[in-house]
Motif scaffolding. Structure first.
Motif, PDB file in Angstrom:
ATOM      1  N   ILE A  16      24.614 -17.430  22.753  1.00  0.00           N
ATOM      2  CA  ILE A  16      23.364 -18.169  22.909  1.00  0.00           C
ATOM      3  C   ILE A  16      22.204 -17.174  22.918  1.00  0.00           C
ATOM      4  O   ILE A  16      22.408 -15.967  23.130  1.00  0.00           O
ATOM      5  CB  ILE A  16      23.321 -19.003  24.206  1.00  0.00           C
ATOM      6  CG1 ILE A  16      23.479 -18.099  25.433  1.00  0.00           C
ATOM      7  CG2 ILE A  16      24.370 -20.101  24.196  1.00  0.00           C
ATOM      8  CD1 ILE A  16      23.288 -18.820  26.760  1.00  0.00           C
ATOM      9  N   SER A  17      21.013 -17.681  22.663  1.00  0.00           N
ATOM     10  CA  SER A  17      19.805 -16.879  22.876  1.00  0.00           C
ATOM     11  C   SER A  17      18.977 -17.580  23.944  1.00  0.00           C
ATOM     12  O   SER A  17      18.887 -18.810  23.961  1.00  0.00           O
ATOM     13  CB  SER A  17      19.005 -16.729  21.579  1.00  0.00           C
ATOM     14  OG  SER A  17      18.490 -17.983  21.168  1.00  0.00           O
ATOM     15  N   VAL A  18      18.389 -16.800  24.837  1.00  0.00           N
ATOM     16  CA  VAL A  18      17.667 -17.350  25.992  1.00  0.00           C
ATOM     17  C   VAL A  18      16.226 -16.878  25.961  1.00  0.00           C
ATOM     18  O   VAL A  18      15.958 -15.666  25.894  1.00  0.00           O
ATOM     19  CB  VAL A  18      18.326 -16.904  27.317  1.00  0.00           C
ATOM     20  CG1 VAL A  18      17.607 -17.525  28.505  1.00  0.00           C
ATOM     21  CG2 VAL A  18      19.809 -17.258  27.330  1.00  0.00           C
ATOM     22  N   ASN A  19      15.296 -17.823  25.985  1.00  0.00           N
ATOM     23  CA  ASN A  19      13.881 -17.502  26.151  1.00  0.00           C
ATOM     24  C   ASN A  19      13.565 -17.485  27.635  1.00  0.00           C
ATOM     25  O   ASN A  19      13.586 -18.522  28.298  1.00  0.00           O
ATOM     26  CB  ASN A  19      13.009 -18.546  25.444  1.00  0.00           C
ATOM     27  CG  ASN A  19      12.897 -18.261  23.953  1.00  0.00           C
ATOM     28  OD1 ASN A  19      12.859 -17.110  23.530  1.00  0.00           O
ATOM     29  ND2 ASN A  19      12.860 -19.318  23.157  1.00  0.00           N
ATOM     30  N   LEU A  20      13.283 -16.312  28.172  1.00  0.00           N
ATOM     31  CA  LEU A  20      13.007 -16.154  29.594  1.00  0.00           C
ATOM     32  C   LEU A  20      11.598 -16.655  29.923  1.00  0.00           C
ATOM     33  O   LEU A  20      10.778 -16.878  29.025  1.00  0.00           O
ATOM     34  CB  LEU A  20      13.162 -14.681  29.979  1.00  0.00           C
ATOM     35  CG  LEU A  20      14.577 -14.106  29.777  1.00  0.00           C
ATOM     36  CD1 LEU A  20      14.586 -12.612  30.031  1.00  0.00           C
ATOM     37  CD2 LEU A  20      15.572 -14.816  30.659  1.00  0.00           C
ATOM     38  N   PRO A  21      11.301 -16.841  31.218  1.00  0.00           N
ATOM     39  CA  PRO A  21       9.998 -17.403  31.611  1.00  0.00           C
ATOM     40  C   PRO A  21       8.792 -16.673  31.025  1.00  0.00           C
ATOM     41  O   PRO A  21       7.771 -17.277  30.730  1.00  0.00           O
ATOM     42  CB  PRO A  21      10.022 -17.295  33.140  1.00  0.00           C
ATOM     43  CG  PRO A  21      11.471 -17.371  33.494  1.00  0.00           C
ATOM     44  CD  PRO A  21      12.190 -16.662  32.384  1.00  0.00           C
ATOM     45  N   LYS A  22       8.893 -15.349  30.837  1.00  0.00           N
ATOM     46  CA  LYS A  22       7.741 -14.586  30.320  1.00  0.00           C
ATOM     47  C   LYS A  22       7.746 -14.487  28.803  1.00  0.00           C
ATOM     48  O   LYS A  22       7.014 -13.702  28.214  1.00  0.00           O
ATOM     49  CB  LYS A  22       7.728 -13.187  30.942  1.00  0.00           C
ATOM     50  CG  LYS A  22       7.470 -13.209  32.452  1.00  0.00           C
ATOM     51  CD  LYS A  22       7.375 -11.806  33.012  1.00  0.00           C
ATOM     52  CE  LYS A  22       7.084 -11.850  34.512  1.00  0.00           C
ATOM     53  NZ  LYS A  22       6.984 -10.489  35.099  1.00  0.00           N
ATOM     54  N   GLY A  23       8.611 -15.282  28.159  1.00  0.00           N
ATOM     55  CA  GLY A  23       8.581 -15.350  26.702  1.00  0.00           C
ATOM     56  C   GLY A  23       9.532 -14.425  25.988  1.00  0.00           C
ATOM     57  O   GLY A  23       9.675 -14.487  24.761  1.00  0.00           O
TER      58      GLY A  23
END
Length: 830
Positions: free
Chosen positions: A161-168
């Protein structure tokens, strides 16, 4: 099904595994699977993708293999493996080129792995092969209320998977499991996330195979962060469903349903739940303790409800006065409760001595704790001497622990998504029940622990008659309007073999040749009846009586209903209500059985079945769940093996006892097992106890013993560390004086009151839904579970009475206090 097809192609999968590290694997895969249909090719490809996923799992085989485990370092990470596992690990790494799931699974499935050996043993046993007997001293450790429920089916499935963290920032990760509305992912600790953060995730592993229609990914909220290793944390997520994409939801549901047989659906969770619940439903109905729930109102704690079973009903009745009003409100007075709550232990304890005094037809209660008597030493001998000579004298162990209404709801370990019928069963307590339990703050456990030898000692104490009025200090007055206490009977499977029917007809009891007593039946069944007489009848359990049924005789000429022989099974306190069972000395049916069988068969539509409906539906189950969440004793189970009864399991509740800690000092190579070696003296279980259990019926009161355990914590071998002696609770204690004295000088002494009851049939209805779920995926496992339930023939409870018994022996006070200090210091280490 997907799993069946994968099993069908297992040889092909094993061949493909050998090629996983090859750069031309895709070409090799197409060649080797060209004969398969597209759906089957996809299933095999998904299995290969799963096995080729890189993993960072920490391998720790300590306690899991028969070989000697040593540290082993690979790429800066330390594992613990034996020589066999290391050989497999290095061979698989060379084959695959990196540490993948295929490598991990190969290492975890070596021939000397205990789980693999157990599975192989089960398969050999199923084939009829005779297996060597397991060590009988290592038995199952059942952790009460340790099961969990899932709202949905969640598939153990690992994909990229790829994850977009809160800071982008976008990072790569992988899933650990996935469901329609949630997931658990593996994320490096260097990427910090907090509960409540929003993450956008793209299912890269699935997008390579399917068109998901999710260009912007899926939004999840972080529920929890669970550290696992230095390489990754588990991040628990729940979907926000902002995408509102029904086609994707339908796909994910279909994907999980189509692959769940291969990738598992938390079946182990359900199996654990069945095992726990099965042992719980044997223990709680047979325990000798009354469970009293303390609620809070206007900053005042008071007993609001009491849950009893057959064995503890006598405690509930004991604390009722002539008005049938419970006096537990006086027993749990505010001063005594404050003293208890000031204790620093998780479970607050005290010994409570009680007796009653009757004046003018009114019953007055007297009670004192050990601490209260020590604060009034001039009255201590007086209280013991006078009270112990009373017929009503009793000694109770009182244990107090926190409890909350939230514990009243224990849902099934099955997902609600399986069907509407399960949703109905997974309902929390009704508003009426919730209103009754809402203010509960504490659970008190009252266990009667009187010891005849100690009582005889108290009776011989001298006291001054003129001091008797001073005992008023321990007396309890009568409140005009005491807070009502709701007495609740524990509901569990109806253990009667024959249904009872309500029916009133005349009965004549022939006490001797010249005396007849007239009464009436309250109900009857094929094998027995309950009768009521106007005046007390001088009979006891086990007596045989002969009775006639004149009114029923008028409707039959075939059966002679005079002088029918019945055995007395129970007698009420007033001796006016008697439970009877047909006496059949031979195998042939008695006249009573023949008549009532025919009468019931021909009149079932007219007869009213005796149904014991609860006063407040759902309250018993809610209180039972609250008790289950707070077990503080040592439950022990006996399984029948050939002609003997042997310990088959030990229960562990929320509060671990000293005995759990003692036995837990000695390794069993399996965290689900505990050793019971040396717990009882040699031969006691196989002979004395087996003979006693064999003579017992489920209706009998528990067998009672005193178990003395000497423990030397400096010894490493269990046979050197533990020595025990066990006697019947009614026997004199003098024979154990030297045993106790030696322990007090150099070792630690623990004394337990042991209660052992015969069990009835298991409550299969209580477990039916979970058993059905397991049988759907693994029928043989469901059958094994059911066989385990039927093998439990007796259940025991061990209650610590160490201080009460040690005070009886004439042991030097300083020596005794020194031992208590050593014992507490050892317990404090935990």
């Amino acid at each position: 099904m997907a799993e069946d097809k994968l099993l069908k192609y297992q040889d092909l999968i094993n061949e493909l595994k050998l090629q996983l590290g090859d750069p031309n694997f895709d070409k090799i895969f197409r060649q080797m699977t060209s004969h398969l249909s597209k759906p089957d090719q996809f299933l095999v490809k998904m299995e290969m993708n799963r096995l080729s996923q890189p993993v960072a799992r920490f391998i720790d085989l300590r306690g899991q293999v028969s070989g000697e485990v040593k540290p082993y370092e690979y790429e800066g990470k330390q594992h613990f493996m034996d020589d066999v596992a290391v050989s497999v690990f290095e061979e698989e790494i060379a084959r695959h080129g990196k540490y993948t799931l295929a490598v991990y699974e190969a290492v975890m499935n070596t021939e000397n792995n205990f789980k693999v050996m157990q599975k192989a043993a089960q398969e050999r046993e199923a084939s009829g092969e005779v297996l060597p007997e397991e060590n009988p001293n290592n038995v199952k450790l059942v952790r009460f209320a340790s099961y969990e429920s899932r709202v949905e089916e969640r598939m153990n499935y690992s994909i990229k998977i790829s994850v977009n963290l809160p800071k982008g920032r976008e990072v790569s990760a992988s899933t650990s499991d996935i469901s329609l509305s949630g997931a658990k992912i593996k994320l490096s600790p260097k990427h910090t996330v907090q509960p409540g953060d929003m993450l956008t995730i793209r299912l890269v592993g699935l997008e390579q195979e399917f068109e998901l229609g999710l260009k912007s990914g899926i939004q999840y909220e972080v529920v929890a962060v669970e550290p696992v290793t230095r390489e990754y944390n588990h991040i628990r997520l729940k979907r926000t469903f902002v995408e509102n994409n029904k086609s994707f939801d339908d796909f994910l549901n279909s994907f999980i349903h189509g692959n769940k047989r291969r990738y598992k659906i938390n079946l182990d969770n359900t199996m654990d739940a069945i095992i726990c619940k099965s042992y719980e439903q044997y223990y709680i109905p047979r325990v000798m303790s009354l469970f009293v729930f303390l609620s809070k109102k206007d900053s005042i704690l008071y007993p609001s409800m009491a849950l009893h079973n057959e064995n503890s009903l006598f405690i509930q009745r004991y604390f009722q006065d002539e008005r049938q009003t419970s006096c537990l409100y006086n027993i749990f007075n505010q001063k005594r409760l404050k003293t208890l709550l000031d204790q620093h232990t998780s479970v607050k304890e005290l010994l409570l001595y009680t007796f009653t005094h009757t004046v003018g037809g009114k019953i007055y209660f007297y009670s004192a704790s050990s601490q209260e008597l020590n604060q009034n030493p001039e009255l201590k001998d007086l209280f013991f001497a006078y009270g112990s000579n009373k017929e009503s004298w009793m000694v109770f162990k009182l244990q107090l622990m926190p409890s909350t209404h939230e514990d009243a709801f224990i849902p099934l370990s099955l997902p609600e998504s399986l069907g509407k019928s399960l949703e109905k069963l997974n309902k929390p307590p009704t508003p009426r029940v919730q209103g009754l339990i809402q203010q509960v703050q504490y659970l008190a456990v009252l266990t009667e622990v009187s010891i005849p030898a100690v009582r005889e000692h108290y009776k011989k104490l001298s006291y001054k008659q003129e001091l008797l009025p001073q005992l008023k200090l321990f007396g309890h007055g009568k409140s005009a309007n005491p807070p009502p206490l709701e007495a609740v009977a524990l509901e569990y499977v109806n253990l009667r073999a024959h249904k009872r029917y309500l029916y009133k007809t005349m009965v004549e009891i022939n006490q001797d040749a010249d005396t007849k007593v007239t009464g009436f039946t309250r109900d009857f069944s094929v094998m027995g009846m309950q009768i009521e007489v106007a005046a007390p009848l001088d009979v006891k359990k086990g007596h045989l009586i002969y009775l006639s049924l004149p009114e029923l005789q008028r409707i039959t000429t075939k059966h002679n209903l005079h002088n029918l022989c019945y055995e007395v099974m129970a007698v009420s306190k007033s001796k006016t209500i008697i439970n009877l069972k047909v006496n059949q000395p031979t195998e042939s049916k008695s006249l009573a059985v023949q008549f009532f069988t025919q009468l019931i068969d021909m009149n079932k539509s007219k007869l009213q079945a005796c149904e014991e409906t609860p006063k407040i539906p759902g309250l018993s189950g809610a209180l039972r769940n609250m008790v289950t969440k707070s077990i503080c004793q040592f439950p022990i189970y006996f399984h029948k093996q050939a002609a003997h009864y042997k310990i088959g399991a030990v229960g562990l509740g929320l509060y671990r006892t000293a005995l759990h800690r003692i036995l837990g000092q000695f390794e069993t190579n399996n965290p689900t097992l505990i050793t019971t070696e040396q717990l009882f003296p040699d031969g006691f279980t196989e002979t004395t106890l087996s003979d006693a259990i064999r003579m017992q019926t489920r209706q009998d009161k528990p067998l009672q013993y005193l178990l003395f355990v000497r423990f030397d914590p400096t010894k490493m071998k269990i046979k050197e560390a533990i020595k025990s002696q066990c006697i019947a609770a009614t026997e004199p204690l003098d024979s154990l004086y030297l045993f106790a004295k030696k322990a007090v000088k150099k070792e630690l002494l623990f004394v337990y009151r042991v209660y052992i009851s015969k069990t009835g049939k298991p409550d299969i209805d209580y477990l039916a839904n979970e058993l059905k779920y397991v049988s759907h995926y693994a029928l043989h496992k469901a059958k094994d579970l059911e066989e385990t339930l039927w093998s439990v023939t007796a259940v025991g409870d061990l209650v610590d009475v160490s201080d009460k018994v040690m005070d009886y022996f004439d042991i030097d006070t300083r020596t005794l206090e020194a031992m208590r200090a050593r014992r507490q210091a050892w317990l404090d280490k935990f």
